[in-house]
Design an enzyme around this catalytic site. Sequence first.
Site, PDB file in Angstrom:
ATOM      1  CG  ASN A   1      -2.236   0.687   1.089  1.00  0.00           C
ATOM      2  OD1 ASN A   1      -2.305   1.554  -0.229  1.00  0.00           O
ATOM      3  ND2 ASN A   1      -3.210   0.792   1.750  1.00  0.00           N
TER       4      ASN A   1
ATOM      5  CG  HIS B   1      -7.177   0.945   7.430  1.00  0.00           C
ATOM      6  ND1 HIS B   1      -5.906   1.649   7.460  1.00  0.00           N
ATOM      7  CD2 HIS B   1      -7.027   0.025   6.305  1.00  0.00           C
ATOM      8  CE1 HIS B   1      -5.061   1.091   6.882  1.00  0.00           C
ATOM      9  NE2 HIS B   1      -5.428   0.133   6.059  1.00  0.00           N
TER      10      HIS B   1
END
Length: 512
Positions: free
Chosen positions: A345, A376
């Site tokens: 990521n 998140h």
Amino acid sequence: MATETISSCTGSSLLQPISEIINLPLDQVNFVACQLFALLTAFWFRLYLHPSKTSPFLRHLVATLLGFHFALFCFGWYALHFLVQSGITYSIMILAGVEHMHKYCFVVALGYLSFCQITRVYVFDYGMYSADFTGPMMVITQKITSLAFEIHDGMARKDEQLTPSQRYLAVRRMPSLLEYMSYNCNFMGILAGPTCSYKDYITFIEGSAPCPKHPEANGKSNGKRRQSEPSPRVAVVHKLCTCAVSLLVFLSVCKVFPVERNIDDDFIAATPFYGQVLYLYLSMLTTRPKYYFVWTLADAINNAAGFGFNGYSADGSPRWDLISNLRILDIEFATSFKMFLDNWNIQTAHWLKRVCYERCPYHPTAATFLLSAMWHGAYPGYYLTFLTGIVVTLAARAVRHNVRPYFLGSAAHKLLYDIITWAGTQIAICYTVVPFVLLSVAPSLKFYRSWCFCVHIGCLLLVLALPVKPRHLRAKEPRSSEPQNPSQEGHAPTQEGHAPTDSNCNQKEKAT
């Protein structure tokens, strides 16, 4: 079964028959269908709306309208959240002074995202693994906050106050509403990202070429003018092959090693500890290909549109990794926690570093992990993962600073160190991210109890036993090399480190 599938999807039901045939949730079918259509559209966008043929205004307009169309197809009226979040933050940028608007945008964008995540999780569909409208909002939040800080750096701070990376990315004028919406909601990244800097996106839309000449294999210019960018065909085909392999692996082995079995009472009672360790590694290994598929496909879409060119490598071959989100081999063979984070990521790691780690005066590692957990979502498992990640990161840093130098005397010792640290890194990663998959507190703590919290305890002991210099003292130490392109600094947001060597093209851009 079909009724449940329809009710969990807020987007179009046009592909419902296909969903029933292949036995996948409708929202996932819609997502993949839109991404494949976006891939075809990207080729058309590059060939027929090339900057040499079309104005930036038209490219912005088409990219934005296509993005909204895809969002509506996948999420229905929930796509209005993308407009609301972008509209509110753009109003803040225009109405608030540049001195403080970055703070307001950060709080509002992250707060709006958190509100949507909390309502989705605790009101509508707790534990749903399917695609949902907050996924695109996560990327939009990254773009909003990144641009706000870049505008602040470019219009409210002096150049001498900025780091090389901040100076390179600084935005010197306020974007128009169309430019802002195009950056946030273009069809190439509306569904799965990846995020990118505003400066890179505008360069792509306007067609300005950062590198005027093609370097030879020895790194010297061959003196021949090249086109504004090479063809991305080879890179796109390579990435699509990677997508196909990742999808095949995920569909074939995912159900063989379910993560939930790690907390099954019979499994824990009947399996020796070394067997539990091996199964944990295999179960987490088989969860990663779905991310490889989604992120690599998103990267291929951007490349097909002509976005992502990153200069030339030493042998003269074009690089299309400007906004790539992962490096699979470096992930699977990572020999340190930092190396894993550097290659997983990647664009989110850039964002965390630029908006938090570089700017937080106190405990930047902890602050960065906590921001990552908030970004998140609202599941408690995310917070358990990132809180564990703080301890593991500090321990890995202590080992690297204190133990690694003793293994650099010979190639054999270095190989032994790499093997040991690869195994340790994989176990630590798997142990850390189990709550990220299980989501809830009770099963996550049950797993950690079955392991007697051994990784937590071991990491705490290492942190206490092995000293590491504070960040401000490490920063004063001389480094062997400096980043050659400030826009592509080291990927890990949580540790100091080296930056990957960039192309000669980007060296020239920095010099200018």
